[in-house]
Design a protein around this motif. Sequence first.
Motif, PDB file in Angstrom:
ATOM      1  N   VAL A 170       6.121  -3.693  -2.064  1.00  0.00           N
ATOM      2  CA  VAL A 170       6.252  -4.869  -1.197  1.00  0.00           C
ATOM      3  C   VAL A 170       7.091  -5.975  -1.838  1.00  0.00           C
ATOM      4  N   TYR A 203       1.054   0.750   3.627  1.00  0.00           N
ATOM      5  CA  TYR A 203       1.390   0.020   2.403  1.00  0.00           C
ATOM      6  C   TYR A 203       1.290   0.885   1.152  1.00  0.00           C
ATOM      7  N   THR A 245       1.761   0.179  -5.068  1.00  0.00           N
ATOM      8  CA  THR A 245       1.740  -0.551  -3.798  1.00  0.00           C
ATOM      9  C   THR A 245       2.255  -1.974  -3.968  1.00  0.00           C
TER      10      THR A 245
END
Length: 260
Positions: free
Chosen positions: A198, A250, A194
Motif C-alpha cells: 500500500v 490488501y 501488506t
Amino acid sequence: MKRLLSLFALIIAVGAASLAAPARADAPVTVFAAASLKNAMDEVGKAYAAHGAAAPRISYGASSALARQIEQGAPADVFVSADADWMTYLDQKRLIVAATRRDVLTNHLALIAPADSHLMLRIARGFPIARALGAGRLAMAGPDVPAGKYGRASLTALGVWDQVKDRLAPADNVRAALAFVARGETPLGVVYDTDAKVEPKVRIVGLFPDASHPPIVYPAALVLASHNPAAGRFLGFLQGPEASAIFRKYGFVILARPGR
C-alpha cells in the motif's frame, strides 16, 4: 392535589413521548487494531457502516501499546492484534471475552527498500544484509511489537542478527518502520508485505521464509469491559465473507474457521 395531578400528567406525557420516539441507535464500536491493518480495516469499517450501523471508531498502533492501553482501562470494545501473545496477555488478565477469541488473518514478513533502489538481495541463511545496508540502518519495529519480534526471530534464524543488531533504526510500530524507508531515511526495513503493497514509495526486496519466525497470526476478541451491544455484531462482520474479501484485496491471508 392539583399539583400532584399535574405532575402525574407530565409523567404520562413524557412516557408516551419516549415510546413514540425511535429506538436509540447503537453507539459506534471502538476498535483497537494493529497498525498494519489500517488500510484494510478502514475499508472494512466503511463496509460495515454501509449496512446501516454506526461507523466504527478505529484506533491503530502497535499491538503491545494497544494491549497495555486496554489493561489501563482504555474504552475499547474490540481488540485485533497482530500477535497471539498480546491477546493471550489480556486473556490471562481476564480483560477479553475468551470465548470470542478467533484467529482471523495471517501475513508475510518482507524486507523492503525505497522504490528507486536497485538493490538485489536473496534472503537466505547468511545473506549479506550488513553489506547491503552500507552506512545506513535497518528500519524495524521494537522487540515488543509483533513485526519487530518476528523480524528479530527471522534474522536470528538466518544467522545475520549479529550483523544488524547495532545498526537498527527503531520504530514505534510497523507503519513507522515503513515510513523510514518510504522517506529514504533508511536503505532497508522489515515490515509485512501488506504494508509494502500500500506504499508506492517502497518495493519488496524479498520475503522472509515463514519457517524462520513464529507464525504471524491476527487474533480478534471482544474486550470484557465493553457494554456496547454492537461490538459482537462488528466482530462477526469482521470474520464474515465481505470483510474477508477486503482483507484478501490488501494481501492478507484468511485463516479457516471451524465449520468452514
